[in-house]
Motif scaffolding. Structure first.
Motif, PDB file in Angstrom:
ATOM      1  N   GLN A   1       0.805  -1.219   0.000  1.00  0.00           N
ATOM      2  CA  GLN A   1       0.000   0.000   0.000  1.00  0.00           C
ATOM      3  C   GLN A   1       0.840   1.270   0.000  1.00  0.00           C
ATOM      4  O   GLN A   1       0.493   2.242  -0.657  1.00  0.00           O
ATOM      5  N   ASN A   2       1.935   1.273   0.738  1.00  0.00           N
ATOM      6  CA  ASN A   2       2.765   2.485   0.766  1.00  0.00           C
ATOM      7  C   ASN A   2       3.990   2.353  -0.145  1.00  0.00           C
ATOM      8  O   ASN A   2       4.937   3.116  -0.032  1.00  0.00           O
ATOM      9  N   ARG A   3       3.936   1.383  -1.039  1.00  0.00           N
ATOM     10  CA  ARG A   3       4.979   1.180  -2.041  1.00  0.00           C
ATOM     11  C   ARG A   3       6.347   0.957  -1.397  1.00  0.00           C
ATOM     12  O   ARG A   3       7.366   1.384  -1.895  1.00  0.00           O
ATOM     13  N   TYR A   4       6.329   0.267  -0.230  1.00  0.00           N
ATOM     14  CA  TYR A   4       7.559  -0.087   0.479  1.00  0.00           C
ATOM     15  C   TYR A   4       8.394   1.138   0.835  1.00  0.00           C
ATOM     16  O   TYR A   4       9.619   1.108   0.788  1.00  0.00           O
ATOM     17  N   CYS A   5       7.712   2.229   1.186  1.00  0.00           N
ATOM     18  CA  CYS A   5       8.385   3.468   1.594  1.00  0.00           C
ATOM     19  C   CYS A   5       9.326   3.973   0.502  1.00  0.00           C
ATOM     20  O   CYS A   5      10.449   4.404   0.755  1.00  0.00           O
ATOM     21  N   VAL A   6       8.835   3.950  -0.727  1.00  0.00           N
ATOM     22  CA  VAL A   6       9.675   4.242  -1.885  1.00  0.00           C
ATOM     23  C   VAL A   6      10.366   5.602  -1.790  1.00  0.00           C
ATOM     24  O   VAL A   6      11.536   5.733  -2.172  1.00  0.00           O
ATOM     25  N   GLU A   7       9.710   6.615  -1.258  1.00  0.00           N
ATOM     26  CA  GLU A   7      10.364   7.932  -1.170  1.00  0.00           C
ATOM     27  C   GLU A   7      11.572   7.890  -0.241  1.00  0.00           C
ATOM     28  O   GLU A   7      12.626   8.449  -0.551  1.00  0.00           O
ATOM     29  N   HIS A   8      11.425   7.218   0.899  1.00  0.00           N
ATOM     30  CA  HIS A   8      12.544   7.123   1.836  1.00  0.00           C
ATOM     31  C   HIS A   8      13.656   6.263   1.235  1.00  0.00           C
ATOM     32  O   HIS A   8      14.842   6.608   1.333  1.00  0.00           O
ATOM     33  N   ILE A   9      13.287   5.174   0.604  1.00  0.00           N
ATOM     34  CA  ILE A   9      14.278   4.306  -0.027  1.00  0.00           C
ATOM     35  C   ILE A   9      15.016   5.058  -1.133  1.00  0.00           C
ATOM     36  O   ILE A   9      16.231   4.890  -1.309  1.00  0.00           O
ATOM     37  N   ASN A  10      14.322   5.903  -1.882  1.00  0.00           N
ATOM     38  CA  ASN A  10      14.996   6.718  -2.897  1.00  0.00           C
ATOM     39  C   ASN A  10      16.106   7.559  -2.260  1.00  0.00           C
ATOM     40  O   ASN A  10      17.188   7.708  -2.824  1.00  0.00           O
TER      41      ASN A  10
END
Length: 158
Positions: A10-19
């Motif tokens: 649902q939260n795309r695996y925290c994609v923004e933080h991972i970026n």
């Protein structure tokens, strides 16, 4: 990045933080943390389920962990809600905290450190030596400091 929810579909695996972790790692280390051919959602998912430890903490005066992948959660014997309220200094026993603080200070000034080793402790009190650790600063696209992260795949219970 306080308030991240546990990585999931649902939260795309925290994609923004991972970026932030991926981009900062490439900037400081000059290598890729994950296959650059993956789209960012798949990269975030792969890192969450990776067989190595990936953690980060925020910019507070007493930094709080704000990310841990599944391997880190298992190693530290914590749930996401437990880990993401833990001051990162508490991942080391009191006698080892001064050494850890010196490491983080060196990372702050140099941008990163490779091949760090140190003793950490799990929730149940299991002690383990982490080895060949890379620790790096997190900087957003505007160059603002956003905390620090660490990655390692070698540890040994003591």
């Amino acid at each position: 990045m306080a308030g991240l929810s546990e990585p999931n579909e649902q939260n795309r695996y925290c994609v923004e933080h991972i970026n932030l972790l991926i981009d900062s790692y490439r900037h400081y280390i000059g290598k890729d943390l994950v296959d650059p051919a993956l789209d960012r959602v798949e990269a975030a998912k792969n890192l969450f389920y990776a067989p190595f430890v990936l953690v980060s903490h925020d910019t507070a005066a007493d930094p709080i962990f704000n990310y841990a992948n599944k391997t880190a959660l298992a190693l530290f014997e914590m749930t996401w809600p437990e880990f993401t309220v833990l001051p990162s200094r508490q991942s080391a026993e009191p006698p080892n905290r001064e050494e850890r603080a010196a490491l983080l200070s060196a990372v702050s000034s140099q941008g990163y450190i490779e091949n760090y080793s140190g003793v950490r402790i799990s929730k149940s009190g299991k002690r383990f030596m982490i080895q060949q650790v890379t620790v790096w600063n997190l900087r957003d696209r505007q160059g603002q400091y956003q905390g620090q992260a660490a990655v390692y795949s070698t540890w040994q219970y003591l």
